[in-house]
Design a protein around this motif. Structure first.
Motif, PDB file in Angstrom:
ATOM      1  N   LYS A   1       0.827  -1.188   0.000  1.00  0.00           N
ATOM      2  CA  LYS A   1       0.000   0.000   0.000  1.00  0.00           C
ATOM      3  C   LYS A   1       0.864   1.241   0.000  1.00  0.00           C
ATOM      4  O   LYS A   1       1.869   1.304   0.705  1.00  0.00           O
TER       5      LYS A   1
ATOM      6  N   THR B   1       0.637   5.459   0.483  1.00  0.00           N
ATOM      7  CA  THR B   1      -0.206   6.538   0.989  1.00  0.00           C
ATOM      8  C   THR B   1       0.427   7.886   0.687  1.00  0.00           C
ATOM      9  O   THR B   1       1.574   8.141   1.059  1.00  0.00           O
ATOM     10  N   GLN B   2      -0.323   8.721   0.001  1.00  0.00           N
ATOM     11  CA  GLN B   2       0.084  10.103  -0.240  1.00  0.00           C
ATOM     12  C   GLN B   2      -0.985  10.987   0.390  1.00  0.00           C
ATOM     13  O   GLN B   2      -2.118  11.011  -0.060  1.00  0.00           O
ATOM     14  N   THR B   3      -0.620  11.689   1.433  1.00  0.00           N
ATOM     15  CA  THR B   3      -1.606  12.393   2.252  1.00  0.00           C
ATOM     16  C   THR B   3      -1.880  13.822   1.794  1.00  0.00           C
ATOM     17  O   THR B   3      -2.770  14.484   2.332  1.00  0.00           O
TER      18      THR B   3
ATOM     19  N   CYS C   1       5.300  10.564   0.929  1.00  0.00           N
ATOM     20  CA  CYS C   1       4.887   9.226   0.516  1.00  0.00           C
ATOM     21  C   CYS C   1       5.260   8.252   1.622  1.00  0.00           C
ATOM     22  O   CYS C   1       6.416   8.213   2.051  1.00  0.00           O
TER      23      CYS C   1
ATOM     24  N   TYR D   1       4.739   4.018   2.773  1.00  0.00           N
ATOM     25  CA  TYR D   1       4.396   2.755   2.149  1.00  0.00           C
ATOM     26  C   TYR D   1       4.270   1.672   3.205  1.00  0.00           C
ATOM     27  O   TYR D   1       4.763   1.820   4.332  1.00  0.00           O
TER      28      TYR D   1
ATOM     29  N   GLY E   1       0.116   5.297  -5.347  1.00  0.00           N
ATOM     30  CA  GLY E   1      -0.681   6.087  -4.425  1.00  0.00           C
ATOM     31  C   GLY E   1      -1.728   6.890  -5.188  1.00  0.00           C
ATOM     32  O   GLY E   1      -1.843   6.762  -6.414  1.00  0.00           O
ATOM     33  N   THR E   2      -2.457   7.720  -4.473  1.00  0.00           N
ATOM     34  CA  THR E   2      -3.522   8.502  -5.093  1.00  0.00           C
ATOM     35  C   THR E   2      -3.027   9.812  -5.690  1.00  0.00           C
ATOM     36  O   THR E   2      -3.778  10.517  -6.350  1.00  0.00           O
TER      37      THR E   2
END
Lengths: 116, 113
Positions: free
Chosen positions: A3, A5-7, A23, A25, A107-108
């Protein structure tokens, strides 16, 4: 499962300033690769930089550097001296096995806007 | 050196119609990937080819999607019939081998009405 994740959905940065895109992970694999891609409005994904999980030094490519903190599972992208052409979406991605590319998990993304 | 070429760049169709996307990878690249990118998301792998063999199609919705890579060069991705939820950008990528950096094409933006 892996996974990314980019917040930061979006960031605004003044031209010529440095910018850090976050980033993090998650993976149970010991061997993996981390990538950053840039996606301008034209749509294509442009490869920027790569970091292997066993690489001891942070990767650098011109104005791009990857701040790799393995214990924190973070792989932040640093762009120095930002330019108007840096405005784009930025995606962090991971593949299992060091430089293995069978499947990239993305990520998004973060939308970066450079202000003149 | 020419990059990954995709066509068409844009496609608008009505639901239940078929649609096909074409990809020409970078010369000499043996590995080819098809990704789907939904709005506001990162790309997700649909299928990966090693030469002409599909080695990972676990994410491909096989009831309506099909792909082929004849002679291990160009590839075609087909949807039949298309559904509203198929609206997305379809990206093709290639790499020298499975353990090399992937290079992406400009994508095909599909809108299903």
């Amino acid at each position: 499962a892996q996974k990314i994740t980019q917040t930061q959905p979006g960031m605004f940065v003044q031209e010529k300033e440095a910018v850090t895109l976050d980033c993090t992970y998650d993976t149970s694999d010991q061997s993996y690769g981390l990538f950053w891609y840039k996606q301008p409005s034209s749509g294509e994904m442009i490869f920027l930089i790569y970091q292997g999980s066993y690489d001891e030094q942070n990767a650098t490519e011109g104005r791009y550097s990857l701040n790799f903190q393995k214990a924190r599972k973070s792989a932040n992208l640093v762009i120095s001296a930002s330019q108007l052409g840096d405005s784009a979406m930025y995606f962090c991605a991971m593949s299992i096995s060091n430089f293995g590319n069978e499947k990239l998990t993305f990520g998004t993304g973060t939308r970066l806007t450079i202000i003149p | 050196e020419a990059g990954v070429v995709q066509s068409p760049r844009y496609k608008i169709i009505e639901k239940k119609q078929p649609v096909a996307f074409w990809c020409n990878p970078i010369s000499g690249h043996n590995t080819l990937y098809w990704y789907r990118q939904n709005l506001g998301q990162g790309p997700e792998l649909l299928i990966r080819y090693e030469n002409e063999e599909a080695v990972d199609d676990s994410q491909l919705p096989k009831d309506r999607f099909s792909a082929e890579r004849l002679k291990g060069v160009d590839s075609t991705l087909k949807i039949q019939p298309a559904e509203l939820g198929d609206s997305a950008v379809y990206l093709c990528a290639s790499s020298l081998a499975r353990e090399e950096t992937q290079y992406f094409g400009p994508g095909t933006r599909l809108l299903v009405l």
